[in-house]
Enzyme design. Structure first.
Site, PDB file in Angstrom:
ATOM      1  N   ASP A  31       0.882  -1.171   0.000  1.00 35.54           N
ATOM      2  CA  ASP A  31       0.000   0.000   0.000  1.00 35.54           C
ATOM      3  C   ASP A  31       0.920   1.221   0.000  1.00 35.54           C
ATOM      4  O   ASP A  31       1.502   1.585   1.026  1.00 35.54           O
ATOM      5  CB  ASP A  31      -0.893  -0.009   1.238  1.00 35.54           C
ATOM      6  CG  ASP A  31      -1.908   1.134   1.217  1.00 35.54           C
ATOM      7  OD1 ASP A  31      -1.874   1.929   0.250  1.00 35.54           O
ATOM      8  OD2 ASP A  31      -2.714   1.242   2.151  1.00 35.54           O
ATOM      9  N   HIS A  60      14.627  14.970  18.245  1.00 39.20           N
ATOM     10  CA  HIS A  60      13.463  14.273  17.704  1.00 39.20           C
ATOM     11  C   HIS A  60      12.730  13.615  18.877  1.00 39.20           C
ATOM     12  O   HIS A  60      13.327  12.817  19.607  1.00 39.20           O
ATOM     13  CB  HIS A  60      13.885  13.213  16.689  1.00 39.20           C
ATOM     14  CG  HIS A  60      14.434  13.791  15.424  1.00 39.20           C
ATOM     15  ND1 HIS A  60      15.792  13.986  15.218  1.00 39.20           N
ATOM     16  CD2 HIS A  60      13.812  14.254  14.310  1.00 39.20           C
ATOM     17  CE1 HIS A  60      15.977  14.517  14.030  1.00 39.20           C
ATOM     18  NE2 HIS A  60      14.799  14.702  13.456  1.00 39.20           N
ATOM     19  N   GLU A 100      -1.321  -1.243  -4.179  1.00 38.17           N
ATOM     20  CA  GLU A 100      -2.381  -0.252  -4.052  1.00 38.17           C
ATOM     21  C   GLU A 100      -1.725   1.123  -4.058  1.00 38.17           C
ATOM     22  O   GLU A 100      -0.863   1.411  -3.221  1.00 38.17           O
ATOM     23  CB  GLU A 100      -3.158  -0.462  -2.747  1.00 38.17           C
ATOM     24  CG  GLU A 100      -4.158   0.623  -2.421  1.00 38.17           C
ATOM     25  CD  GLU A 100      -5.447   0.548  -3.227  1.00 38.17           C
ATOM     26  OE1 GLU A 100      -6.254   1.482  -3.136  1.00 38.17           O
ATOM     27  OE2 GLU A 100      -5.634  -0.443  -3.961  1.00 38.17           O
TER      28      GLU A 100
END
Length: 671
Positions: free
Chosen positions: A12, A607, A517
């Site tokens: 995907d 981060h 996809e």
């Protein structure tokens, strides 16, 4: 796992993530799943990135220029000039034009000019980004400078303004005249000022010989064109126009255009070239299904009539109505056209050509009078070059002017003034085909309704990929990337192929099927709208953060801008400081803006979820914290870090995040 168990892969693919799963063909069992999240490759951010790179290059070149000049000054006998001071260098520059000044102070004058040497083009080509509302006054300000430079040096103009208005830099509003004055002058004028100063001082100091003056002028005026890049004829590198294979490009950005698949030695054509616009129009017309014709397709006569109308009309064009009128049918009897995001018919219609023709007709210039080859070459020049000076240089190229002898300075001026009219509305600045390919196809597309690839196949120009992959252990990412020009698609495909190569090896090449996809068009449109909304929100936050920071530090807008130019990370630090309401989330301590300004080493940007885990380098995963907190947290999440009794504690952090109304919702979730 059975060493020979066959599997099926599912991908995907999104613009910022790739999800995958592995399913056993035999049992139907899901063997594993995963997702790779990465920063979205945003084509629209390329301009920002180029701007940042250009800023860094300018600072680096300025630093080198100053260093080279200081070295030359020391060699010429200037001593201790770095400890020499003068209260008003503008006044000193004006005095040095006609009178003797102290020897070491000559060095101060030269260094100031070398540091601020103006723009490399003439003022007629100055193309600095300004708000549209002040474009007219901006141009008038440049015109004022051009007029003054006829009898004054930049230093004299600047000193006059300093005495009258108390400042030189930035915009100066003259209430009496209503003029907007700007400190924008060409390098050539600064060079002229240096020559006058040194010629005067040469009368008093014999060591300032002609050779020294020549070397100073060379340092101050030197400039590497942005499209040349690093390297030289003798020191070749693939990062510049001097390629390691021995070829030399005219423009470094040619390699970013890409080559035509049909004729691999030909570059892709500019999307705003006349030929590309005609090609796109015919492609749209050939895809239509219409009533009232023998085969349900537009005839050659229909297409010629539509094309001629678009070339010559000054009116607003509604393509569906134009086609219906040309064929003699109703618009409802036309099918096969594209639909835009608003569910409206979408056609290519020579839009850039028509817009440019309309703009230039006001200058009594008609694009109909120019050969197609010129319009194609012009489209390439305007797409390849962004700065007015570079456009002028390309149009004044001797070979180009010999090819188009009607090209004079007045026409060049008008083309540059109206360059925006040639811009395309889409981000696809370069066509998939070269001019050579399209010129072969257009005559066939005019007389037939065949699809372009069918025509190429009939012409024998479609070549099968004859590369042998049977003995390959993995898919070569570079080969695929060379065929993809959209940076968003390229990045997503690259991540997908990396994952596939790992799974290919892990499952012993026993992959029976691959199901993919891809993102749907609507998602892309929605993402674009979200992006536009976010950009407005982020700009508002940035403006508010800068204003708050200036109030607390007492800095002016110009003062803060100078600080950021010297320390680029300060801009991001201020944004985070504002978001965090002036506190370090890890320690709970307040962050003094004065410390941020003058003691930036006390702080670091971390981060929140380590980059090695999240692969997220976006603003929502960044936090401004004290350096010692960042060192202690290392590669842990905030929760894991505070479970070891470090920082302010996770409960306090959670309460702080929850009550902070400046933090975006998705950033709160990351904490």
């Amino acid at each position: 796992m059975d060493a020979k168990e066959r599997v099926s892969l599912g991908f995907d693919i999104g613009i910022a993530s790739v999800g995958w799963s592995v399913v056993s063909i035999k049992t139907g069992k899901v063997l594993e799943t995963g997702v790779s999240i990465f920063p979205e490759a945003d084509a629209e951010k390329n301009s920002d990135r180029r701007g940042f790179r250009q800023g860094r290059r300018l600072l680096r070149r300025r630093k080198n220029r100053i260093a080279d000049l200081k070295k030359l000054l020391k060699e010429k006998g200037f001593k201790d000039f770095e400890g020499t001071h003068h209260d008003n260098l503008y006044e000193l520059r004006v005095k040095a034009l006609d009178e003797k000044v102290e020897f070491n102070k000559i060095a101060l004058v030269l260094l100031q000019i070398a540091k601020h040497r103006g723009i490399s083009y003439g003022l007629e080509d100055a193309d600095v980004d300004v708000d549209k509302s002040v474009t007219a006054s901006y141009k008038k300000g440049l015109a004022v400078n051009q007029k003054l430079l006829q009898h004054k040096t930049p230093g004299q103009i600047q000193f006059d303004r300093l005495k009258k208005y108390g400042k030189v830099h930035g915009l100066i509003e003259d209430d009496a005249s209503g003029e907007t004055l700007m400190n924008v002058f060409p390098t050539s004028s600064y060079v002229g000022e240096v020559e006058k100063i040194l010629e005067t001082q040469q009368k008093f100091y014999s060591k300032l010989d002609d050779e020294f003056i020549s070397k100073v002028i060379k340092i101050i005026s030197r400039k590497r064109d942005y499209f040349v890049g690093p390297g030289s004829e003798k020191s070749r590198t693939n990062y510049g126009i001097y390629r390691t294979n021995g070829t030399t490009l005219k423009n470094l950005f040619e390699i970013l255009i890409g080559k035509d698949k049909i004729f691999p030695d030909e570059y892709r054509a500019a999307g705003n070239s006349y030929t590309a616009q005609v090609f796109n129009l015919l492609n749209d017309l050939n895809n239509l299904r219409v009533a009232g014709t023998e085969d349900g397709k537009l005839t050659k006569e229909h297409k010629e009539k539509i094309l001629n109308y678009l070339k010559t009309t000054d009116k607003t064009v509604y393509m569906l109505r134009l086609i219906a009128k040309t064929v003699g049918i109703d618009t409802t009897q036309i099918k096969g056209y594209r639909i835009d995001k608003d569910n409206k018919p979408e056609f290519h219609s020579l839009a850039a050509y028509r817009r440019a023709r309309k703009a230039l007709k006001k200058e009594e210039i008609d694009l109909l009078d120019f050969p197609v080859a010129f319009l194609d070459d012009l489209g390439r020049i305007l797409t390849l070059n962004t700065e007015n000076g570079e456009i002028r240089k390309a149009l004044n190229d001797p070979e180009f002017k010999a090819k188009y002898q009607f090209l004079n300075e007045d026409l060049i001026d008008k083309l540059i003034e109206n360059k925006a009219a040639f811009n395309l509305s889409s981000n696809n600045k370069w066509h998939r085909f070269s001019l050579r390919t399209m010129k072969l196809l257009i005559p066939e597309m005019m007389v037939t309704s065949k699809e372009q690839m069918t025509i190429l196949n009939d012409m024998g120009l479609l070549k099968q990929d004859e590369r042998d992959y049977s003995n390959k252990d993995q898919i070569d990412i570079k080969i695929l990337q060379d065929e993809i020009y959209n940076p968003v698609v390229r990045k997503s495909v690259k991540q997908t192929i990396k994952i596939f190569n790992v799974l290919w090896k892990k499952y012993n090449k026993e992959i029976a099927y691959v199901v993919v996809e891809m993102p749907r068009e609507k998602n892309s449109a929605d993402a674009k709208k979200r992006k536009e909304d976010n950009q407005k929100k982020y700009k508002k936050e940035k403006d508010e953060s800068f204003e708050s920071f200036r109030e607390l530090t007492g800095l002016s807008e110009e003062g803060l801008e100078n600080k950021i130019n010297k320390f680029h990370q300060l801009s991001l630090m201020i944004r985070l400081w504002y978001q965090q309401e002036g506190r370090c989330p890890y320690s709970g301590k307040s962050i003094d803006p004065e410390d941020l300004l003058y003691k930036p080493a006390l702080f670091q940007i971390d981060h929140i979820i380590p980059l090695s885990v999240s692969l997220d380098d976006g603003l929502n995963n960044k936090v401004l914290c004290y350096a010692d907190m960042n060192q202690q947290k290392a590669k842990q999440t905030p929760y894991a870090f505070m479970q070891s009794d470090k920082g302010q504690g996770f409960e306090k952090l959670t309460a702080y995040v929850k009550n902070n109304n400046r933090l975006p919702g998705n950033k709160k979730e990351i904490y």
